[in-house]
Design a protein around this motif. Structure first.
Motif, PDB file in Angstrom:
ATOM      1  N   VAL A 104       0.856  -1.190   0.000  1.00 16.19           N
ATOM      2  CA  VAL A 104       0.000   0.000   0.000  1.00 16.19           C
ATOM      3  C   VAL A 104       0.895   1.245   0.000  1.00 16.19           C
ATOM      4  CG1 VAL A 104      -1.785   1.278   1.230  1.00 16.19           C
ATOM      5  CG2 VAL A 104      -1.821  -1.227   1.229  1.00 16.19           C
ATOM      6  N   THR A 149       1.372   5.284  -0.065  1.00 18.39           N
ATOM      7  CA  THR A 149       0.635   6.495   0.319  1.00 18.39           C
ATOM      8  C   THR A 149       1.322   7.733  -0.266  1.00 18.39           C
ATOM      9  OG1 THR A 149       1.864   6.928   2.364  1.00 18.39           O
ATOM     10  CG2 THR A 149       0.035   5.351   2.490  1.00 18.39           C
ATOM     11  N   VAL A 161      -4.032   7.210   0.138  1.00 16.83           N
ATOM     12  CA  VAL A 161      -3.543   5.996  -0.521  1.00 16.83           C
ATOM     13  C   VAL A 161      -3.425   6.242  -2.023  1.00 16.83           C
ATOM     14  CG1 VAL A 161      -4.073   3.598  -1.097  1.00 16.83           C
ATOM     15  CG2 VAL A 161      -4.417   4.425   1.242  1.00 16.83           C
TER      16      VAL A 161
END
Length: 443
Positions: free
Chosen positions: A250, A252, A300
């Motif tokens: 993930v 960001t 995100v």
């Protein structure tokens, strides 16, 4: 005669307990135990033998001995709880995160042995309330060893069941690394070095192996394949179990995601870390539902699954059967052995079945040149003696399961979790550590 008089009548009591005992003997399948009817008759009718020899009978007005009364209560409790553990239910604690978000580390479960039928104890000489270790030593004796036998259960193991079973590679355990996979260490550093560093080796009977809990994704006779981290059985993709999760990278915009938000999603914060170089979270385990929520977070930038694929010809020696270009995310196709089925044997497929032939079904196995010999005889085929299963943790990228040690034999099956009676979070202090929402939750 009133109902109270009927219930208190010694002959009625004899009839009730005798019928209950006979039903248990029929279920057990060993009719020598019918001799126990004589004990029941004497306990309720003739009362000639003092079967409860440790229990003191007090005369009217005699002062009770507290220590003897406690001894009586303790012995009674040990007998009753041991009987329940063997034939009905057993307590079990989830030791790791391999089944999150279905079962959490710190969940305390009651495991039902009635579902698949309880195993008759193969190693009966065991200290009560222990499995295989107590005070750093083995808690059982192998002076008496019974053959494997399972009593009648309600049904067979089904695809999708959550199952508690004996760890297949747990027959050999390194004394100084009892939780590790002995065979994995042997493959990594060699047998002599593994024993030198972490030995000596303890050899355990089948019913004294450590207990694992995973989901059964394929049963005997199925053909399994893992593609893009997802399981396919007999050409069909497995259902989306609510707790199944894969690990994602993930990315960001530079900042961390609010920890309260992550906790609300149900993430295990103790296993999550932020890498400022990414920036983001290199390994975030997410269910399909969690994935949708994370993708909605404004900070995100990108979410990509962490999938392992090796170039054709490369081998991951940690993945079963340790000689193919399979990974945990691209695995198979693999046929799951079925009782009574016969397969052709050759040097190419022998790694798939050698542990079954030698360790689970107790044959001698050797290879002389290009010839396979079983029990000293040349063999070109093999017929399986029991069913096998393929188990995987719902936390697919953080689970040591059948992808790493192969098939689970039918005689290793213990039962299925039925209820969570307590759940605690070791990362928090009491009373915040108690997960009240999981109290008395049906699995």
């Amino acid at each position: 005669m009133s109902w109270k008089e009927i219930i208190q009548n010694k002959w009625c009591k004899l009839g009730f307990w005798s019928l209950l005992y006979i039903a248990w003997v029929i279920w057990l399948g060993n009719y020598w135990w019918l001799l126990g009817l004589g004990i029941i008759f004497d306990l309720l009718i003739t009362k000639k033998v003092k079967w409860l020899f440790w229990k003191k009978e007090y005369a009217p007005g005699e002062k009770h001995n507290v220590w003897l009364d406690w001894l009586d209560a303790i012995i009674f409790a040990v007998v009753v709880v041991t009987f329940i553990n063997i034939f009905f239910f057993q307590a079990f604690k989830i030791p790791s995160s391999s089944m999150e978000s279905t079962l959490y580390t710190g969940d305390h479960l009651f495991v039902s042995k009635l579902t698949y039928g309880p195993r008759v104890p193969q190693t009966p000489l065991t200290i009560p309330f222990t499995h295989n270790r107590v005070f750093g030593h083995e808690s059982y004796s192998t002076l008496i060893q019974n053959k494997y036998r399972r009593l009648k259960g309600f049904r067979e193991v089904r695809r999708g069941d959550i199952v508690v079973f004996g760890f297949p590679n747990g027959d050999s355990v390194l004394t100084r690394r009892p939780a590790d996979d002995y065979y994995a260490w042997v493959r990594a550093v060699g047998r002599e070095q593994a024993i030198k560093e972490f030995g000596p080796v303890i050899v355990r009977p089948a019913d004294k192996k450590d207990h694992y809990v995973k989901r059964c994704v394929a049963v005997a006779g199925d053909t399994l394949e893992v593609k893009d981290g997802l399981v396919w059985v007999n050409g069909e993709q497995e259902p989306d179990y609510p707790g199944r999760q894969l690990t994602y990278r993930v990315t960001t915009s530079g900042s961390r995601i609010n920890q309260l938000k992550l906790e609300q999603l149900g993430l295990n914060l103790s296993e999550l870390y932020f890498d400022s170089r990414l920036p983001g979270y290199p390994m975030m385990p997410l269910t399909e539902e969690m994935l949708e929520e994370v993708q909605k977070i404004q900070t995100v930038v990108e979410v990509k699954p962490n999938l392992e694929r090796y170039p054709t010809g490369a081998q991951d020696t940690a993945v079963f059967p340790f000689c193919k270009d399979w990974t945990c995310d691209y695995f198979g196709p693999l046929w799951i052995p079925r009782k009574g089925a016969t397969v052709a044997l050759d040097l190419d497929n022998l790694p798939l079945y050698e542990r079954i032939i030698r360790d689970y079904e107790h044959n001698t196995l050797s290879v002389e040149g290009t010839q396979i010999r079983i029990n000293g005889e040349p063999a070109t085929t093999y017929t399986f003696q029991q069913d096998y299963y393929f188990m995987m943790g719902d936390n697919r990228h953080n689970s040591l399961d059948s992808r790493y040690w192969g098939f689970v034999p039918e005689d290793h099956i213990v039962g299925t979790p039925s209820i969570i009676w307590l759940s605690t979070d070791a990362s928090k202090s009491f009373p915040k550590s108690i997960r009240w929402k999981r109290f008395l939750k049906i699995v």
